[in-house]
Write a protein that holds these residues in place. Sequence first.
Motif, PDB file in Angstrom:
ATOM      1  N   GLN A  43      30.149  84.057  -2.943  1.00 15.75           N
ATOM      2  CA  GLN A  43      28.865  83.868  -3.623  1.00 15.75           C
ATOM      3  C   GLN A  43      28.231  82.538  -3.231  1.00 15.75           C
ATOM      4  O   GLN A  43      27.014  82.444  -3.034  1.00 15.75           O
ATOM      5  CB  GLN A  43      29.059  83.943  -5.138  1.00 15.75           C
ATOM      6  CG  GLN A  43      29.302  85.354  -5.642  1.00 15.75           C
ATOM      7  CD  GLN A  43      29.916  85.378  -7.019  1.00 15.75           C
ATOM      8  OE1 GLN A  43      30.078  84.340  -7.663  1.00 15.75           O
ATOM      9  NE2 GLN A  43      30.280  86.561  -7.481  1.00 15.75           N
ATOM     10  N   THR A  68      30.396  90.910  -5.161  1.00 15.95           N
ATOM     11  CA  THR A  68      30.198  91.756  -6.335  1.00 15.95           C
ATOM     12  C   THR A  68      31.316  92.789  -6.453  1.00 15.95           C
ATOM     13  O   THR A  68      31.840  93.036  -7.547  1.00 15.95           O
ATOM     14  CB  THR A  68      28.836  92.470  -6.255  1.00 15.95           C
ATOM     15  OG1 THR A  68      27.790  91.499  -6.318  1.00 15.95           O
ATOM     16  CG2 THR A  68      28.664  93.460  -7.407  1.00 15.95           C
ATOM     17  N   GLU A  71      34.368  91.275  -7.869  1.00 15.28           N
ATOM     18  CA  GLU A  71      34.234  91.119  -9.315  1.00 15.28           C
ATOM     19  C   GLU A  71      34.449  92.453 -10.029  1.00 15.28           C
ATOM     20  O   GLU A  71      35.082  92.514 -11.091  1.00 15.28           O
ATOM     21  CB  GLU A  71      32.840  90.561  -9.656  1.00 15.28           C
ATOM     22  CG  GLU A  71      32.609  89.123  -9.232  1.00 15.28           C
ATOM     23  CD  GLU A  71      33.399  88.125 -10.057  1.00 15.28           C
ATOM     24  OE1 GLU A  71      33.994  88.524 -11.092  1.00 15.28           O
ATOM     25  OE2 GLU A  71      33.434  86.955  -9.679  1.00 15.28           O
ATOM     26  N   VAL A 115      25.127  88.851  -6.669  1.00 17.88           N
ATOM     27  CA  VAL A 115      24.769  88.046  -7.835  1.00 17.88           C
ATOM     28  C   VAL A 115      23.440  87.365  -7.531  1.00 17.88           C
ATOM     29  O   VAL A 115      23.297  86.725  -6.491  1.00 17.88           O
ATOM     30  CB  VAL A 115      25.843  86.985  -8.145  1.00 17.88           C
ATOM     31  CG1 VAL A 115      25.398  86.095  -9.294  1.00 17.88           C
ATOM     32  CG2 VAL A 115      27.162  87.660  -8.494  1.00 17.88           C
ATOM     33  N   ALA A 218      21.588  86.318 -20.456  1.00 18.31           N
ATOM     34  CA  ALA A 218      21.510  86.652 -19.039  1.00 18.31           C
ATOM     35  C   ALA A 218      20.182  87.362 -18.825  1.00 18.31           C
ATOM     36  O   ALA A 218      19.544  87.807 -19.780  1.00 18.31           O
ATOM     37  CB  ALA A 218      22.675  87.550 -18.628  1.00 18.31           C
ATOM     38  N   VAL A 231      26.216  92.269 -11.059  1.00 27.26           N
ATOM     39  CA  VAL A 231      26.787  91.297 -11.987  1.00 27.26           C
ATOM     40  C   VAL A 231      25.842  90.108 -12.033  1.00 27.26           C
ATOM     41  O   VAL A 231      25.359  89.640 -11.003  1.00 27.26           O
ATOM     42  CB  VAL A 231      28.208  90.848 -11.574  1.00 27.26           C
ATOM     43  CG1 VAL A 231      29.187  91.987 -11.726  1.00 27.26           C
ATOM     44  CG2 VAL A 231      28.242  90.339 -10.143  1.00 27.26           C
ATOM     45  N   GLU A 233      24.860  86.204 -14.003  1.00 28.52           N
ATOM     46  CA  GLU A 233      25.531  85.072 -14.633  1.00 28.52           C
ATOM     47  C   GLU A 233      25.066  84.870 -16.072  1.00 28.52           C
ATOM     48  O   GLU A 233      23.956  85.263 -16.462  1.00 28.52           O
ATOM     49  CB  GLU A 233      25.274  83.811 -13.801  1.00 28.52           C
ATOM     50  CG  GLU A 233      25.995  83.875 -12.456  1.00 28.52           C
ATOM     51  CD  GLU A 233      25.716  82.679 -11.561  1.00 28.52           C
ATOM     52  OE1 GLU A 233      24.534  82.344 -11.398  1.00 28.52           O
ATOM     53  OE2 GLU A 233      26.682  82.117 -11.031  1.00 28.52           O
ATOM     54  N   TYR A 255      30.692  86.980 -16.066  1.00 34.19           N
ATOM     55  CA  TYR A 255      29.428  87.629 -15.744  1.00 34.19           C
ATOM     56  C   TYR A 255      29.147  88.769 -16.713  1.00 34.19           C
ATOM     57  O   TYR A 255      30.039  89.275 -17.387  1.00 34.19           O
ATOM     58  CB  TYR A 255      29.466  88.214 -14.323  1.00 34.19           C
ATOM     59  CG  TYR A 255      29.728  87.204 -13.240  1.00 34.19           C
ATOM     60  CD1 TYR A 255      28.690  86.467 -12.677  1.00 34.19           C
ATOM     61  CD2 TYR A 255      31.027  86.980 -12.789  1.00 34.19           C
ATOM     62  CE1 TYR A 255      28.940  85.542 -11.683  1.00 34.19           C
ATOM     63  CE2 TYR A 255      31.284  86.055 -11.792  1.00 34.19           C
ATOM     64  CZ  TYR A 255      30.236  85.338 -11.235  1.00 34.19           C
ATOM     65  OH  TYR A 255      30.483  84.413 -10.255  1.00 34.19           O
ATOM     66  N   HIS A 257      28.276  92.548 -16.544  1.00 33.94           N
ATOM     67  CA  HIS A 257      28.378  93.661 -15.595  1.00 33.94           C
ATOM     68  C   HIS A 257      27.463  94.786 -16.062  1.00 33.94           C
ATOM     69  O   HIS A 257      27.590  95.273 -17.180  1.00 33.94           O
ATOM     70  CB  HIS A 257      29.825  94.172 -15.514  1.00 33.94           C
ATOM     71  CG  HIS A 257      30.770  93.187 -14.927  1.00 33.94           C
ATOM     72  ND1 HIS A 257      31.372  93.372 -13.693  1.00 33.94           N
ATOM     73  CD2 HIS A 257      31.225  91.992 -15.378  1.00 33.94           C
ATOM     74  CE1 HIS A 257      32.155  92.344 -13.421  1.00 33.94           C
ATOM     75  NE2 HIS A 257      32.095  91.497 -14.429  1.00 33.94           N
TER      76      HIS A 257
END
Length: 265
Positions: A43, A68, A71, A115, A218, A231, A233, A255, A257
């Motif tokens: 990332q 991603t 994650e 992200v 978010a 995803v 932050e 994160y 999702h």
Amino acid sequence: MSEAARSLLQRWGASFRKGTDFDSWGQLVEAIDEYQILARHLQKEAQSQHNNSEFTEDQKKTIGKIATCLELRSAALQSTQSQDEFKLEDLKKLEPILKNILTYNKEFPFDVQPVPLRKILAPGEEEHLEFEEDDEEGGAGAGSPDSFPARVPDLNGIDLTPVQDTPVALRKEDTYVHFNVDIEIQKHIEKLTKGAAIFFEFKHYKPKKRFTSTKCFAFMEMDEIKPGAIVIELYKKPTDFKRKKLQLLTKKPLYLHLHQTLHKE
């Protein structure tokens, strides 16, 4: 290929194989750690400035999508409901893509997004993985958030659609809070005001003060609304509708999702 790019790819490849090896051996804690560490490195590269990167913008986008997927696999390993989760055999398909990132020019095999790149002032200093009350607020320690409502405000915080609340979190596993709910935006994306965004706020109830507080938030901007998994932050409260002074909730890889579906009439 420059020596710097070669070195990066070798390190990433070794980390990728280390994570999938742990995963296949059933060493899930070690696999999760390795996946999250590598995802952070990828990332960082995907969001680097052009003159500070060894890769093109298209290559960085692919690198971000691989992050991603890491994650998503990490989340799958911490979930008890695995029927629709990202599988190890899916992740292994990405190893040759990462290895040959400089020449890879095919469509990415999974419907995911990197992200989103944000302008972050500084990482938050909060290291707690639990969703606990802030000490300065004299909270009782609420644990999991009570709800995660979605709203679509303009840059001034005026809601363009009705706020949609969610039920109480379904369950909590390790650092993941599961809601497993569908939210439908009550207005065509094309008809939203310029500068609008979809915001999600973690809400939790404070028993001592008898009111519901926002823990973090978010958001997705309009150009980030695309079909597939994403995803995004988590940022420290208060909710910043102007998106000018964003601070990460924590330095830990936490994160929101989501899986987006676009409907055509």
